[in-house]
Design an enzyme around this catalytic site. Structure first.
Site, PDB file in Angstrom:
ATOM      1  N   LEU A  17       0.824  -1.209   0.000  1.00  0.00           N
ATOM      2  CA  LEU A  17       0.000   0.000   0.000  1.00  0.00           C
ATOM      3  C   LEU A  17       0.858   1.259   0.000  1.00  0.00           C
ATOM      4  O   LEU A  17       0.343   2.374   0.142  1.00  0.00           O
ATOM      5  CB  LEU A  17      -0.946   0.010   1.205  1.00  0.00           C
ATOM      6  CG  LEU A  17      -1.941  -1.144   1.261  1.00  0.00           C
ATOM      7  CD1 LEU A  17      -2.883  -0.979   2.453  1.00  0.00           C
ATOM      8  CD2 LEU A  17      -2.744  -1.252  -0.032  1.00  0.00           C
ATOM      9  N   PHE A  19       3.904   3.728  -1.956  1.00  0.00           N
ATOM     10  CA  PHE A  19       3.991   4.345  -3.272  1.00  0.00           C
ATOM     11  C   PHE A  19       4.445   3.352  -4.338  1.00  0.00           C
ATOM     12  O   PHE A  19       3.726   3.059  -5.304  1.00  0.00           O
ATOM     13  CB  PHE A  19       4.948   5.537  -3.186  1.00  0.00           C
ATOM     14  CG  PHE A  19       5.304   6.170  -4.497  1.00  0.00           C
ATOM     15  CD1 PHE A  19       4.340   6.402  -5.477  1.00  0.00           C
ATOM     16  CD2 PHE A  19       6.610   6.552  -4.757  1.00  0.00           C
ATOM     17  CE1 PHE A  19       4.677   6.994  -6.691  1.00  0.00           C
ATOM     18  CE2 PHE A  19       6.951   7.151  -5.951  1.00  0.00           C
ATOM     19  CZ  PHE A  19       5.984   7.367  -6.926  1.00  0.00           C
ATOM     20  N   TYR A 160      19.389   5.434   6.377  1.00  0.00           N
ATOM     21  CA  TYR A 160      18.740   4.887   5.183  1.00  0.00           C
ATOM     22  C   TYR A 160      19.785   4.250   4.268  1.00  0.00           C
ATOM     23  O   TYR A 160      19.599   3.118   3.796  1.00  0.00           O
ATOM     24  CB  TYR A 160      17.981   5.983   4.452  1.00  0.00           C
ATOM     25  CG  TYR A 160      17.282   5.504   3.195  1.00  0.00           C
ATOM     26  CD1 TYR A 160      16.089   4.801   3.279  1.00  0.00           C
ATOM     27  CD2 TYR A 160      17.829   5.742   1.934  1.00  0.00           C
ATOM     28  CE1 TYR A 160      15.443   4.357   2.128  1.00  0.00           C
ATOM     29  CE2 TYR A 160      17.191   5.293   0.792  1.00  0.00           C
ATOM     30  CZ  TYR A 160      16.007   4.606   0.885  1.00  0.00           C
ATOM     31  OH  TYR A 160      15.379   4.159  -0.252  1.00  0.00           O
ATOM     32  N   ASN A 189      15.949   8.730  -8.269  1.00  0.00           N
ATOM     33  CA  ASN A 189      14.845   9.342  -7.531  1.00  0.00           C
ATOM     34  C   ASN A 189      13.522   8.995  -8.207  1.00  0.00           C
ATOM     35  O   ASN A 189      13.297   9.339  -9.369  1.00  0.00           O
ATOM     36  CB  ASN A 189      15.036  10.857  -7.487  1.00  0.00           C
ATOM     37  CG  ASN A 189      16.184  11.267  -6.582  1.00  0.00           C
ATOM     38  OD1 ASN A 189      15.998  11.596  -5.419  1.00  0.00           O
ATOM     39  ND2 ASN A 189      17.399  11.244  -7.115  1.00  0.00           N
TER      40      ASN A 189
END
Length: 326
Positions: A17, A19, A160, A189
């Protein structure tokens, strides 16, 4: 008559759910796959939309909890042909800076639990959504897949980046020790319809679109000369599935063919929205890598489509945002 490789297959998508994950669910459903959609947080409107597009079963699972993940696999594993791992804690540069430890802890537990279950339950193949941010060395040319932690590894306090590096190293070791058929996808990106426009966590393009649409100033860290590669989310999904279909490479960069500066991107966003240019540069803030130009030789060898131009993708994304903003 050719048969779609994904028709009739069962594919488990984590972060279904989110992106990127939701776009995998859409494309796989449209191509005839049965999708097991693992998620953590309910999104009723999105779940209704995805369910209408094909055979989708939603399974609420906390991937950071080893026992819960194993329980889900005991129930589902016998039917799974492929796993697409998109679940990850992410955000914009400021969010990553402020939540570095939390991001590292969350993402490394998730990938560890998943790969251990792939090994123990004998799942055939796995796509791991990694990131081009794991390239640490200052590039002198387009960055090839070999220019990763195997060539240069250095400490960073970016949780990250550390989590994506850890995930790839663990996946490679699982491939070598256990024979796991794992594919590592390193996108530039990512942008497109369905992205988060939350100002505290949004990626660069949705953040710029939201500010410009509201008539606000776009702030850019540094002088705006830093360049980045962008990829439309639908192209990312198609390229990832093609990588598995061909089986040519264990890892692959994915991006559109355009390299633009952040300042140029802000101007494109203003133009797409028909707004006057309102941009403020903040030279006191860090810019990250000055350039991240990806070598796309492997991607060009694998895909059978033309990636969407950035300008057209921005127009589509801006249209989606204006239709769905609250």
């Amino acid at each position: 008559m050719t048969t779609d490789r994904w028709a009739g297959r069962t594919v488990l998508v984590t972060g279904a759910l989110g992106f990127i994950g939701s776009h995998f669910v859409r494309q796989l459903g449209a191509r005839g796959a049965e999708v097991l959609a693992l998620y953590r947080t309910e999104r009723p409107e999105l779940q209704t939309e995805l369910a209408a597009r094909g055979r989708v079963r939603f399974v609420k699972t906390e991937l950071r909890d080893e026992l819960e993940v194993r329980g889900a696999f005991k129930f589902l594993a016998s039917s799974i042909d492929t796993i697409v791992h998109c679940a990850a804690m992410d955000g914009n540069a400021h969010f990553k800076l402020e939540h570095s430890a939390e991001i590292l802890d969350s993402n490394q537990r998730t990938i560890s639990n998943l790969l251990n279950c792939v090994r123990d339950f004998g799942v055939g193949e796995v796509i791991v959504m990694s990131s081009s941010e794991l390239y640490c060395a200052t590039p002198t040319a387009a960055i090839r897949e070999e220019d990763d932690f195997r060539r240069s590894m250095q400490y960073t306090d970016n949780g990250y980046v550390l989590s994506k590096t850890y995930g790839e190293i663990l996946a490679r070791l699982h491939r070598e020790q256990f024979g796991t058929n794992v594919f590592l996808v390193r996108p530039g990106n990512v942008y497109g319809p369905g992205d988060s426009f939350d100002p505290s966590r949004g990626r660069v393009i949705p953040s710029m679109l939201a500010k410009a649409d509201a008539g606000e100033e776009i702030e850019i860290w540094g002088d705006g000369s830093q360049t980045r590669s962008f990829v439309h989310v639908a192209d990312l999904v198609k390229a990832s599935l093609r990588l598995v279909e061909t089986g040519k490479y264990p890892e692959m960069n994915v991006a559109g063919g355009e390299q633009v500066s952040i300042l140029e991107l802000a101007r494109m966003v203003m133009t797409v929205l028909g707004r006057p240019e309102r941009i403020r540069l903040d030279p006191s803030r860090p810019i990250g890598a000055p350039s991240r130009l990806l070598d796309l030789s492997r991607m060009s060898d694998v895909i059978d489509f033309e990636p969407q131009p950035l300008q057209a993708g921005l127009v589509e994304t801006a249209r989606w945002y204006r239709l769905h903003k609250r």
